[in-house]
Design an enzyme around this catalytic site. Sequence first.
Site, PDB file in Angstrom:
ATOM      1  N   HIS A 104      12.847 -53.382 -55.134  1.00  0.00           N
ATOM      2  CA  HIS A 104      12.215 -54.536 -54.763  1.00  0.00           C
ATOM      3  C   HIS A 104      13.282 -55.822 -54.518  1.00  0.00           C
ATOM      4  O   HIS A 104      12.616 -57.040 -54.431  1.00  0.00           O
ATOM      5  CB  HIS A 104      10.957 -55.003 -55.923  1.00  0.00           C
ATOM      6  N   SER A 174       4.271 -50.334 -65.549  1.00  0.00           N
ATOM      7  CA  SER A 174       2.814 -49.773 -65.706  1.00  0.00           C
ATOM      8  C   SER A 174       2.400 -49.028 -64.659  1.00  0.00           C
ATOM      9  O   SER A 174       1.168 -48.426 -64.463  1.00  0.00           O
ATOM     10  CB  SER A 174       2.000 -51.224 -65.621  1.00  0.00           C
TER      11      SER A 174
HETATM   12  N1  APR Z   1       9.618 -52.368 -73.588  1.00  0.00           N
HETATM   13  C1  APR Z   1       9.216 -51.503 -72.702  1.00  0.00           C
HETATM   14  N2  APR Z   1       8.177 -51.654 -71.867  1.00  0.00           N
HETATM   15  C2  APR Z   1       7.588 -52.690 -71.898  1.00  0.00           C
HETATM   16  C3  APR Z   1       7.907 -53.840 -72.938  1.00  0.00           C
HETATM   17  C4  APR Z   1       9.206 -53.477 -73.915  1.00  0.00           C
HETATM   18  N3  APR Z   1       9.402 -54.382 -74.721  1.00  0.00           N
HETATM   19  N4  APR Z   1       6.968 -54.977 -73.091  1.00  0.00           N
HETATM   20  C5  APR Z   1       6.088 -54.606 -71.996  1.00  0.00           C
HETATM   21  N5  APR Z   1       6.343 -53.276 -71.577  1.00  0.00           N
HETATM   22  C6  APR Z   1       5.802 -52.511 -70.270  1.00  0.00           C
HETATM   23  C7  APR Z   1       4.151 -52.921 -70.293  1.00  0.00           C
HETATM   24  O1  APR Z   1       3.395 -51.885 -71.203  1.00  0.00           O
HETATM   25  C8  APR Z   1       3.977 -52.309 -68.931  1.00  0.00           C
HETATM   26  O2  APR Z   1       3.622 -51.233 -68.889  1.00  0.00           O
HETATM   27  O3  APR Z   1       6.356 -52.831 -69.270  1.00  0.00           O
HETATM   28  C9  APR Z   1       5.299 -52.696 -68.233  1.00  0.00           C
HETATM   29  C10 APR Z   1       5.223 -54.039 -67.240  1.00  0.00           C
HETATM   30  O4  APR Z   1       4.327 -53.611 -66.168  1.00  0.00           O
HETATM   31  P1  APR Z   1       4.236 -54.637 -64.984  1.00  0.00           P
HETATM   32  O5  APR Z   1       4.109 -55.881 -65.659  1.00  0.00           O
HETATM   33  O6  APR Z   1       3.136 -54.278 -64.064  1.00  0.00           O
HETATM   34  O7  APR Z   1       5.835 -54.582 -64.374  1.00  0.00           O
HETATM   35  P2  APR Z   1       6.031 -53.514 -63.017  1.00  0.00           P
HETATM   36  O8  APR Z   1       5.449 -52.120 -63.590  1.00  0.00           O
HETATM   37  O9  APR Z   1       7.624 -53.468 -63.298  1.00  0.00           O
HETATM   38  O10 APR Z   1       5.646 -54.079 -61.707  1.00  0.00           O
HETATM   39  C11 APR Z   1       5.938 -53.431 -60.737  1.00  0.00           C
HETATM   40  O11 APR Z   1       4.975 -54.968 -59.500  1.00  0.00           O
HETATM   41  O12 APR Z   1       4.634 -57.350 -59.102  1.00  0.00           O
HETATM   42  C12 APR Z   1       5.353 -56.243 -58.712  1.00  0.00           C
HETATM   43  O13 APR Z   1       7.397 -56.323 -57.469  1.00  0.00           O
HETATM   44  C13 APR Z   1       6.737 -56.437 -59.160  1.00  0.00           C
HETATM   45  O14 APR Z   1       8.388 -54.879 -59.433  1.00  0.00           O
HETATM   46  C14 APR Z   1       7.382 -55.442 -59.696  1.00  0.00           C
HETATM   47  C15 APR Z   1       6.166 -54.393 -59.636  1.00  0.00           C
END
Ligand code: APR
Length: 230
Positions: A104, A174
């Site tokens: 990204h 997620s």
């Molecule tokens: N360790 C591991 N995982 C964690 C922790 C932690 N300490 N804290 C939170 N999480 C997990 C949450 O449970 C969730 O499943 O991290 C995940 C975060 O999910 P999102 O906020 O949806 O982030 P992500 O999956 O990276 O989003 C993907 O969405 O908005 C776009 O471009 C953006 O790259 C991003 C993409």
Amino acid sequence: MKKIVVSTGAGMSAESGLSTFRDAGGLWDKYPVMEVASAEGFARNPALIHQFYNERRRELMKVEPNQGHKLLVELEKDYDVQIITQNVDNLHERAGSSKVLHLHGELMKIRSMRRDDRIYDLTPDNLETSTETLDKYGDHVRPHIVFFNEDVPNITRAIELAGEADIFVVIGTSLNVYPAASLLHFVKAGTPIYYIDPHPAHVEVPNLTVIAKKATEGVAELLGILSVRG
Ligand code: APR
């Protein structure tokens, strides 16, 4: 050496102090995502987008890689480790990971609005941009970030890498956003998959082991498992 491909999301950087997107209080709670992270939003209000990414760069300068990032570097002693990250931070690189593919984009890079191949590194003492910033050719610049509704240029390479994995690991995502979330479906049949996340999304794939822990604890547990199985 066996090849481990690790797909990371915002949760990988959570214990470094960077907000995730969809957890309570996350970035998308604070900012209208389609205003600050979409191609249309950038066309509508580029000044707001420059401001949003300037703020995220300032945040990034205040944090360090966490133990989870560092343990993934440790893994390189025994495995050929390839990181594929949805994250735009540079914490994997600063921890010392030698192979990092960003899906990204990268927060500490900007690029010409006229030529996609003119990409420039920002530095800690030069990390803010605005609609007034011009590159050396006199062209306006934009964050080197893949906005929503834009192509993901590195996905083809990422799918190839997933197909080369002897072990596939997913950490801190997620699994909401495609095509990144589809990577775990491109592994060879029989490839073990480990998913490290304290609140893991439900995912139906064979050979899945869920480690429902934070990245720092979960990666430590994974290293234990891998060193036992070799
Ligand atoms: N360790 C591991 N995982 C964690 C922790 C932690 N300490 N804290 C939170 N999480 C997990 C949450 O449970 C969730 O499943 O991290 C995940 C975060 O999910 P999102 O906020 O949806 O982030 P992500 O999956 O990276 O989003 C993907 O969405 O908005 C776009 O471009 C953006 O790259 C991003 C993409």
